[in-house]
Scaffold this active site. Structure first.
Site, short mmCIF file in Angstrom:
data_model
loop_
_atom_site.label_atom_id
_atom_site.label_comp_id
_atom_site.label_asym_id
_atom_site.label_seq_id
_atom_site.Cartn_x
_atom_site.Cartn_y
_atom_site.Cartn_z
N GLY A 1 62.47 7.63 153.25
CA GLY A 1 63.89 6.93 153.38
C GLY A 1 63.97 7.02 155.09
O GLY A 1 63.02 7.57 155.72
N LEU A 2 64.94 6.55 155.30
CA LEU A 2 65.44 6.18 156.93
C LEU A 2 65.37 7.40 157.71
O LEU A 2 65.58 8.53 157.28
CB LEU A 2 66.76 5.48 157.00
N SER A 3 65.19 7.62 159.03
CA SER A 3 65.58 8.55 159.86
C SER A 3 66.94 8.83 159.73
O SER A 3 67.69 8.16 159.61
CB SER A 3 65.31 7.96 161.41
N GLY A 4 67.27 10.24 159.51
CA GLY A 4 68.57 10.58 159.28
C GLY A 4 69.08 10.36 157.70
O GLY A 4 70.23 10.85 157.66
N SER A 5 68.43 9.97 156.85
CA SER A 5 68.87 9.92 155.54
C SER A 5 69.12 11.39 154.89
O SER A 5 69.63 11.45 154.04
CB SER A 5 67.86 8.79 154.82
N GLY A 6 68.15 12.33 155.13
CA GLY A 6 68.29 13.66 154.83
C GLY A 6 66.76 14.17 154.14
O GLY A 6 66.99 15.29 153.70
N SER B 1 57.51 6.80 155.87
CA SER B 1 56.75 5.88 154.86
C SER B 1 57.34 4.82 154.52
O SER B 1 57.66 4.60 153.31
CB SER B 1 56.17 6.72 153.79
N1 LIG Z 1 60.09 3.69 166.45
C1 LIG Z 1 60.38 4.82 165.37
N2 LIG Z 1 60.81 4.61 164.08
C2 LIG Z 1 61.18 5.71 163.29
N3 LIG Z 1 61.24 6.95 163.69
C3 LIG Z 1 60.87 7.31 164.86
C4 LIG Z 1 60.59 6.09 165.93
N4 LIG Z 1 60.23 6.77 167.02
C5 LIG Z 1 60.22 8.30 166.93
N5 LIG Z 1 60.50 8.47 165.56
C6 LIG Z 1 60.75 9.67 165.18
O1 LIG Z 1 59.75 10.01 164.30
C7 LIG Z 1 59.94 10.46 163.05
C8 LIG Z 1 59.32 9.44 161.79
O2 LIG Z 1 58.03 10.02 161.82
P1 LIG Z 1 57.35 9.63 160.63
O3 LIG Z 1 55.78 10.34 160.81
O4 LIG Z 1 57.97 10.07 159.36
O5 LIG Z 1 57.15 7.85 160.30
S1 LIG Z 1 56.11 7.11 159.62
O6 LIG Z 1 56.26 7.69 158.08
O7 LIG Z 1 54.97 7.12 159.96
O8 LIG Z 1 56.80 5.76 159.51
C9 LIG Z 1 61.58 10.24 162.87
O9 LIG Z 1 61.93 11.40 162.16
P2 LIG Z 1 63.06 11.59 161.06
O10 LIG Z 1 64.31 11.31 161.62
O11 LIG Z 1 62.88 12.85 160.59
O12 LIG Z 1 62.78 10.59 159.92
C10 LIG Z 1 61.95 9.96 164.32
O13 LIG Z 1 62.43 11.32 164.68
N1 LIG Z 2 74.58 15.95 151.62
C1 LIG Z 2 73.77 16.14 152.37
N2 LIG Z 2 72.41 16.31 152.26
C2 LIG Z 2 71.48 16.27 153.15
N3 LIG Z 2 71.89 15.95 154.49
C3 LIG Z 2 73.27 15.95 154.73
C4 LIG Z 2 74.12 15.80 153.81
N4 LIG Z 2 75.42 15.75 154.40
C5 LIG Z 2 75.13 15.73 155.76
N5 LIG Z 2 73.98 15.75 156.06
C6 LIG Z 2 73.24 15.67 157.28
O1 LIG Z 2 72.34 14.67 157.64
C7 LIG Z 2 71.42 14.86 158.30
C8 LIG Z 2 70.18 14.47 157.94
O2 LIG Z 2 69.19 14.78 158.87
P1 LIG Z 2 67.69 15.04 158.40
O3 LIG Z 2 67.45 15.95 157.46
O4 LIG Z 2 66.82 15.18 159.71
O5 LIG Z 2 67.02 13.45 158.22
P2 LIG Z 2 65.78 12.95 157.77
O6 LIG Z 2 64.57 13.90 157.72
O7 LIG Z 2 65.57 11.96 156.95
O8 LIG Z 2 65.43 12.13 159.29
C9 LIG Z 2 71.42 16.21 158.90
O9 LIG Z 2 72.02 16.40 159.91
C10 LIG Z 2 72.20 16.84 157.78
O10 LIG Z 2 73.07 18.12 158.02
#
Ligand SMILES: Nc1ncnc2c1ncn2[C@@H]1O[C@H](COP(=O)(O)OS(=O)(=O)O)[C@@H](OP(=O)(O)O)[C@H]1O
Ligand SMILES: Nc1ncnc2c1ncn2[C@@H]1O[C@H](COP(=O)(O)OP(=O)(O)O)[C@@H](O)[C@H]1O
Length: 203
Positions: free
Chosen positions: A37-42, A111
């Site tokens: 899932g997207l960055s910040g998706s959880g 991914s």
């Molecule tokens: N360009 C770009 N696009 C997406 N994400 C970025 C990028 N640059 C840095 N980050 C940080 O790197 C985390 C994603 O790394 P991943 O190894 O999960 O990415 S991938 O599966 O190889 O696409 C991702 O972490 P998550 O937020 O936990 O998903 C980001 O914190």
């Molecule tokens: N119901 C929920 N389930 C999971 N995360 C949530 C929920 N509601 C809010 N959040 C917040 O969403 C953010 C998700 O971030 P994170 O887990 O780091 O995502 P990712 O690993 O996909 O980048 C966290 O700050 C978390 O506290």
């Protein structure tokens, strides 16, 4: 042998203790739970909460996380399509070893492409890859902007940012779809535990 194999004259060494024996010792099956899932998706938040619940039940786990792996094993890789694929190929190889060791592996990586996730799946024994799609909408992820990366990406300070300037292909047949904007953390964990029980991984 893989597409990258350079060494020749190497063979698989067979040992007496196999994955099934390790599973018997641990009292549960091994598998990979692949969160995408997207960055910040959880992904990390849900995987972390699930791992705590599994530990309390005596399940042997390990959590592989994109940000963490990129500090070591994949420190030489960036975010081009080729680098992301190599990142995930290495993670797939590590996850495969951990599955063989009898662990329930939780993997939290963006991914973004179906081909990348198919590659990981193809590296694991049949039935040992459960795909969990964290389908939280981009608008919500961007609103959360946990690490301030979306703001930077919108400002053009980060290239190839998934969802903004790089693609994300949603799974077509995930084993479970969660939207953390709609379900609580507890609900997500409960659904995952139910999935693991239905697949016979845990009792
Ligand atoms: N360009 C770009 N696009 C997406 N994400 C970025 C990028 N640059 C840095 N980050 C940080 O790197 C985390 C994603 O790394 P991943 O190894 O999960 O990415 S991938 O599966 O190889 O696409 C991702 O972490 P998550 O937020 O936990 O998903 C980001 O914190
Ligand atoms: N119901 C929920 N389930 C999971 N995360 C949530 C929920 N509601 C809010 N959040 C917040 O969403 C953010 C998700 O971030 P994170 O887990 O780091 O995502 P990712 O690993 O996909 O980048 C966290 O700050 C978390 O506290």
């Amino acid at each position: 042998m893989t597409e990258l194999s350079k060494a020749t004259h190497i063979q698989w060494q067979q040992y007496q203790i196999d994955a099934a024996a390790r599973a018997r010792l641990k009292g549960h099956q091994s598998t990979v739970l692949w969160f995408t899932g997207l960055s910040g998706s959880g992904k990390s938040t849900v995987a972390n909460a699930l791992e705590q619940e599994l530990l309390a039940r005596g399940v042997h786990t390990y959590l592989l996380d994109g940000d963490n792996v990129r500090h070591g094993l994949c420190a030489d890789l960036g975010f081009s399509e080729a680098d992301r694929r190599e990142n995930l190929r290495r993670v797939g190889a590590v996850a495969g070893l951990m599955v063989d060791a009898g662990l329930l592996v939780l993997s939290a990586f963006i991914s973004p492409l179906r081909e990348q996730r198919e590659l990981v799946k193809s590296m694991l024994p049949p039935g040992k890859f459960l795909e969990i799609y964290i389908a939280t909408p981009l608008e919500v992820c961007e609103q959360r902007d946990v690490k301030g990366l979306y703001k930077k990406a919108r400002a053009g300070e980060i290239a190839h940012f998934t969802g903004i300037s790089d693609p994300y292909e949603a799974p077509l047949a995930a084993d479970l779809v969660l939207n953390t904007a709609q379900s609580s953390l507890e609900q997500s964990v409960d659904k995952l535990l139910a999935l693991l029980a239905s697949k016979g991984v845990i009792v």
